[in-house]
Scaffold this motif. Structure first.
Motif, PDB file in Angstrom:
ATOM      1  N   UNK A  96       5.213  -5.713   3.546  1.00 12.58           N
ATOM      2  CA  UNK A  96       6.000  -5.185   2.432  1.00 12.58           C
ATOM      3  C   UNK A  96       5.107  -4.777   1.260  1.00 12.58           C
ATOM      4  N   UNK A  97       4.016  -5.501   1.061  1.00 10.36           N
ATOM      5  CA  UNK A  97       3.084  -5.162  -0.017  1.00 10.36           C
ATOM      6  C   UNK A  97       2.402  -3.819   0.203  1.00 10.36           C
ATOM      7  N   UNK A  98       2.415  -3.326   1.422  1.00  9.05           N
ATOM      8  CA  UNK A  98       1.754  -2.055   1.714  1.00  9.05           C
ATOM      9  C   UNK A  98       2.571  -0.848   1.251  1.00  9.05           C
ATOM     10  N   UNK A  99       3.872  -1.012   1.089  1.00 11.58           N
ATOM     11  CA  UNK A  99       4.734   0.121   0.770  1.00 11.58           C
ATOM     12  C   UNK A  99       4.352   0.841  -0.523  1.00 11.58           C
ATOM     13  N   UNK A 100       4.030   0.128  -1.616  1.00 15.20           N
ATOM     14  CA  UNK A 100       3.669   0.833  -2.854  1.00 15.20           C
ATOM     15  C   UNK A 100       2.366   1.638  -2.767  1.00 15.20           C
ATOM     16  N   UNK A 101       1.607   1.481  -1.689  1.00 14.66           N
ATOM     17  CA  UNK A 101       0.333   2.195  -1.564  1.00 14.66           C
ATOM     18  C   UNK A 101       0.520   3.666  -1.222  1.00 14.66           C
ATOM     19  N   UNK A 102       1.700   4.042  -0.752  1.00 13.37           N
ATOM     20  CA  UNK A 102       1.926   5.424  -0.365  1.00 13.37           C
ATOM     21  C   UNK A 102       1.922   5.598   1.137  1.00 13.37           C
ATOM     22  N   UNK A 103       2.201   6.816   1.586  1.00 13.22           N
ATOM     23  CA  UNK A 103       2.368   7.066   3.015  1.00 13.22           C
ATOM     24  C   UNK A 103       1.054   7.238   3.767  1.00 13.22           C
ATOM     25  N   UNK A 104      -0.037   7.546   3.061  1.00 15.45           N
ATOM     26  CA  UNK A 104      -1.335   7.734   3.694  1.00 15.45           C
ATOM     27  C   UNK A 104      -2.316   6.734   3.101  1.00 15.45           C
ATOM     28  N   UNK A 105      -2.950   5.926   3.955  1.00 12.60           N
ATOM     29  CA  UNK A 105      -3.810   4.852   3.464  1.00 12.60           C
ATOM     30  C   UNK A 105      -5.126   4.823   4.235  1.00 12.60           C
ATOM     31  N   UNK A 106      -6.090   4.115   3.679  1.00  9.57           N
ATOM     32  CA  UNK A 106      -7.347   3.795   4.352  1.00  9.57           C
ATOM     33  C   UNK A 106      -7.314   2.323   4.751  1.00  9.57           C
ATOM     34  N   UNK A 126     -10.300   5.840   7.786  1.00 14.00           N
ATOM     35  CA  UNK A 126      -9.710   6.596   6.691  1.00 14.00           C
ATOM     36  C   UNK A 126      -8.471   7.355   7.160  1.00 14.00           C
ATOM     37  N   UNK A 127      -7.564   7.556   6.227  1.00 10.67           N
ATOM     38  CA  UNK A 127      -6.421   8.459   6.408  1.00 10.67           C
ATOM     39  C   UNK A 127      -5.590   8.152   7.652  1.00 10.67           C
ATOM     40  N   UNK A 128      -4.775   7.123   7.542  1.00 14.80           N
ATOM     41  CA  UNK A 128      -3.826   6.806   8.603  1.00 14.80           C
ATOM     42  C   UNK A 128      -2.437   6.685   7.983  1.00 14.80           C
ATOM     43  N   UNK A 129      -1.438   7.213   8.673  1.00 15.56           N
ATOM     44  CA  UNK A 129      -0.069   7.123   8.174  1.00 15.56           C
ATOM     45  C   UNK A 129       0.365   5.669   8.140  1.00 15.56           C
ATOM     46  N   UNK A 130       0.973   5.262   7.042  1.00 10.61           N
ATOM     47  CA  UNK A 130       1.361   3.863   6.890  1.00 10.61           C
ATOM     48  C   UNK A 130       2.320   3.394   7.980  1.00 10.61           C
TER      49      UNK A 130
END
Length: 228
Positions: A96-106, A126-130
């Motif tokens: 759940x904590x990952x959601x505020x990071x956006x749809x594309x994360x490292x 780098x650059x993976x869809x959440x």
């Protein structure tokens, strides 16, 4: 490798845990086994990844506190929320904590499987869809929860924010705007405790198994991360 075998191979060899009890009585194998078998302290349950010291100078408990990470070399400081979350809701809270990071994360996978426990290696994707990342991580939930040699950090490339699920199974969130993360902890029943102490602040025991080491390699390949 089971926790008891890990204890004898590393902790006694390194001399970080005394061979006698607080009253000077010898540490027997039975006493060690009994200590390592305890995973619940009150309402708080540990994963298999870590255990407290014999003297229980810090008793595991649930909560989070606001702290500050300081980089002396760069001369900067970053607010950080540090949290200890009971096993039954730890992984869900992490996701759940990952959601505020956006749809594309490292993603950074952290491993100390092949080190002397004083260091670890970092492997970057780098650059993976959440949603894709969450789906992959759910397949490796058991290893991520219970392997004391595996950690993971997820970063937002567009905003200065990072969520870390470290090898102690503590949750740490770095960034300037931490209010949404604090709300996530609170809605998951994790209280704010400014005087909270973590097992990392005293002697403690990590545990891993060969099966977890193999699963870590599979996770690395699954995420498309080349070994460095």
């Amino acid at each position: 490798m089971g926790m008891l075998k890990q204890f004898f191979r590393t902790m006694f060899r390194e001399g970080t845990v005394p061979r006698t009890g607080s009253q000077g009585t010898p540490r027997t194998r039975e006493a060690i086994t009994e200590h390592l078998a305890v995973s619940r302290y009150g309402q708080f349950e540990l994963t298999d990844a870590v255990r407290p010291s014999f003297d229980l100078s810090i008793i595991p408990e649930e909560g989070f506190r606001l702290d500050e990470f300081r980089d002396e070399e760069c001369g900067i400081s970053v607010p950080v929320l540090m949290a200890s979350v009971s096993k039954e809701k730890l992984f869900d809270t992490f996701l759940e904590l990952l959601d505020p990071l956006g749809n594309l994360v490292d993603v950074v996978l952290e491993s100390s499987h092949a080190t002397n426990r004083t260091d670890h290696i970092d492997l970057l994707r780098e650059s993976i869809d959440l949603p894709v990342l969450k789906s992959v991580l759910l397949e490796y939930e058991d290893m991520l929860l219970n392997d004391g040699c595996t950690g993971i950090a997820v970063l937002a490339p567009e905003i200065p924010m990072e969520v870390q699920f470290d090898e102690h199974k503590l949750l740490m969130v770095y960034g300037d705007e931490l209010y949404p993360m604090e709300e996530i902890f609170l809605t998951n029943g994790v209280p704010r405790r400014e005087n909270l102490r973590f097992l990392t602040e005293t002697e403690h025991l990590h545990s891993s198994r060969e099966t977890y080491r193999n699963q870590f390699k599979k996770l690395r390949f699954h995420l498309g991360i080349d070994e460095e």
